[in-house]
Design a protein around this motif. Structure first.
Motif, mmCIF file in Angstrom:
data_model
loop_
_atom_site.group_PDB
_atom_site.id
_atom_site.type_symbol
_atom_site.label_atom_id
_atom_site.label_comp_id
_atom_site.label_asym_id
_atom_site.label_seq_id
_atom_site.Cartn_x
_atom_site.Cartn_y
_atom_site.Cartn_z
ATOM 1 N N TRP A 3 5.847 7.147 9.609
ATOM 2 C CA TRP A 3 4.562 6.966 8.964
ATOM 3 C C TRP A 3 3.659 6.125 9.865
ATOM 4 O O TRP A 3 4.124 5.507 10.831
ATOM 5 C CB TRP A 3 4.725 6.300 7.601
ATOM 6 N N LEU A 4 2.383 6.097 9.532
ATOM 7 C CA LEU A 4 1.402 5.304 10.259
ATOM 8 C C LEU A 4 1.097 4.043 9.468
ATOM 9 O O LEU A 4 0.920 4.085 8.250
ATOM 10 C CB LEU A 4 0.114 6.106 10.482
ATOM 11 N N GLY A 5 1.054 2.896 10.168
ATOM 12 C CA GLY A 5 0.739 1.635 9.504
ATOM 13 C C GLY A 5 -0.656 1.662 8.901
ATOM 14 O O GLY A 5 -1.595 2.174 9.524
ATOM 15 N N PRO A 6 -0.846 1.145 7.678
ATOM 16 C CA PRO A 6 -2.159 1.210 7.021
ATOM 17 C C PRO A 6 -3.215 0.358 7.710
ATOM 18 O O PRO A 6 -4.403 0.665 7.615
ATOM 19 C CB PRO A 6 -1.866 0.696 5.613
ATOM 20 N N LYS A 61 -0.569 2.403 13.787
ATOM 21 C CA LYS A 61 0.524 2.660 14.718
ATOM 22 C C LYS A 61 1.661 3.379 14.005
ATOM 23 O O LYS A 61 1.902 3.151 12.816
ATOM 24 C CB LYS A 61 1.022 1.349 15.307
ATOM 25 N N PRO A 62 2.395 4.216 14.717
ATOM 26 C CA PRO A 62 3.522 4.919 14.075
ATOM 27 C C PRO A 62 4.698 3.976 13.844
ATOM 28 O O PRO A 62 4.994 3.108 14.668
ATOM 29 C CB PRO A 62 3.875 6.018 15.081
ATOM 30 N N HIS A 63 5.354 4.160 12.731
ATOM 31 C CA HIS A 63 6.532 3.379 12.366
ATOM 32 C C HIS A 63 7.627 4.350 11.934
ATOM 33 O O HIS A 63 7.342 5.451 11.442
ATOM 34 C CB HIS A 63 6.226 2.415 11.217
ATOM 35 N N THR A 64 8.853 3.935 12.092
ATOM 36 C CA THR A 64 9.994 4.731 11.607
ATOM 37 C C THR A 64 10.910 3.824 10.797
ATOM 38 O O THR A 64 10.968 2.611 11.000
ATOM 39 C CB THR A 64 10.780 5.342 12.777
ATOM 40 N N HIS A 105 0.840 -1.198 0.000
ATOM 41 C CA HIS A 105 0.000 0.000 0.000
ATOM 42 C C HIS A 105 0.876 1.249 0.000
ATOM 43 O O HIS A 105 1.977 1.244 0.547
ATOM 44 C CB HIS A 105 -0.906 0.020 1.242
ATOM 45 N N ARG A 106 0.345 2.297 -0.606
ATOM 46 C CA ARG A 106 1.009 3.602 -0.544
ATOM 47 C C ARG A 106 0.472 4.363 0.649
ATOM 48 O O ARG A 106 -0.737 4.400 0.890
ATOM 49 C CB ARG A 106 0.769 4.394 -1.825
ATOM 50 N N THR A 107 1.392 4.947 1.391
ATOM 51 C CA THR A 107 0.989 5.738 2.562
ATOM 52 C C THR A 107 1.886 6.960 2.665
ATOM 53 O O THR A 107 2.986 6.986 2.114
ATOM 54 C CB THR A 107 1.087 4.878 3.843
ATOM 55 N N TRP A 108 1.382 7.955 3.365
ATOM 56 C CA TRP A 108 2.133 9.206 3.512
ATOM 57 C C TRP A 108 3.150 9.067 4.643
ATOM 58 O O TRP A 108 2.848 8.519 5.707
ATOM 59 C CB TRP A 108 1.199 10.374 3.793
ATOM 60 N N ALA A 109 4.346 9.552 4.398
ATOM 61 C CA ALA A 109 5.406 9.544 5.407
ATOM 62 C C ALA A 109 5.966 10.960 5.517
ATOM 63 O O ALA A 109 5.890 11.765 4.589
ATOM 64 C CB ALA A 109 6.507 8.565 5.024
ATOM 65 N N ARG A 155 6.508 15.924 3.437
ATOM 66 C CA ARG A 155 5.710 14.700 3.325
ATOM 67 C C ARG A 155 5.801 14.156 1.911
ATOM 68 O O ARG A 155 5.823 14.905 0.931
ATOM 69 C CB ARG A 155 4.244 14.974 3.683
ATOM 70 N N PHE A 156 5.861 12.847 1.827
ATOM 71 C CA PHE A 156 5.853 12.164 0.524
ATOM 72 C C PHE A 156 5.345 10.745 0.755
ATOM 73 O O PHE A 156 5.222 10.281 1.898
ATOM 74 C CB PHE A 156 7.241 12.156 -0.121
ATOM 75 N N GLN A 157 5.018 10.064 -0.333
ATOM 76 C CA GLN A 157 4.425 8.736 -0.230
ATOM 77 C C GLN A 157 5.492 7.641 -0.295
ATOM 78 O O GLN A 157 6.477 7.762 -1.031
ATOM 79 C CB GLN A 157 3.395 8.519 -1.338
#
Length: 201
Positions: A100-103, A107-110, A65-69, A124-126
């Motif tokens: 980013w947040l897990g889809p 939860k926050p991830h680094t 999945h694409r997510t914002w980071a 911010r970018f994906q």
């Protein structure tokens, strides 16, 4: 092929030896197998690889999945230049620490990713993540699957043609070895009498 045609035309010639005919048949069969077998091996390999890669691409597109980071910290190195004397700046490259947040769980991830452009902290970018929220590569596309399967088919066809040609050369080498062995036997039998008058009587 000229050898095959020539031997077929002169197959009744008493000077045409059995080993010559064997060599011609080897050349003919090798040419037919290379012309038919190599493309068949390439097509079968390309089809099987294409199906497998399409399944992999569908699984990746379903799981990733694409997510914002958001960039936390950046480590940018100057880009490489093809011409050291050139004054044009190279493309920046480096790594960026992102959050980013897990889809699925939110939860926050680094993590850290490689970038080829300048990224400022806070930007911010994906990014692509798997089902557990871990960073991963972009999923394979159908076009990439087709390109990889085409390359696999070409490699399989070329490999089959190479193996067939090597087998033909080894077979011809064995035919030549037997031919020379028979010549040695004949020379050992008639050599001592060579040039003597009346020896054939």
């Amino acid at each position: 092929m000229r050898t095959v045609v020539g031997l077929w035309r002169w197959r009744g010639n008493p000077l045409c030896r059995r080993t010559d005919r064997r060599e011609a048949w080897l050349a003919l069969w090798a040419a037919l197998l290379i012309a038919v077998g190599a493309p068949a091996a390439g097509l079968l390999t390309a089809a099987a690889t294409h199906d497998a890669l399409l399944r992999t691409a569908r699984e990746q597109q379903h799981e990733r999945h694409r997510t914002w980071a958001r960039a936390v910290d950046t480590t940018v190195r100057p880009g490489l230049r093809t011409d050291p004397a050139s004054a044009a700046p190279g493309r920046d490259r480096g790594r960026v620490s992102v959050r980013w947040l897990g889809p699925a769980d939110g939860k926050p991830h680094t993590g850290s990713i490689a970038v080829h452009q300048r990224v400022r902290p806070g930007e911010r970018f994906q990014v692509w993540t798997d089902g557990r929220g871990h960073l991963t590569a972009r999923p394979m596309s159908a076009r990439s699957a087709s390109s990889h399967s085409l390359l696999a088919g070409l490699a399989a066809g070329a490999g089959a043609a190479t193996v067939l040609e090597l087998a033909r050369r080894l077979a011809v080498r064995e035919v030549m070895r037997r031919r020379y062995a028979r010549w040695d036997e004949e020379w050992g039998r008639i050599g001592p009498d060579w040039g003597r008058a009346g020896t054939s009587n």
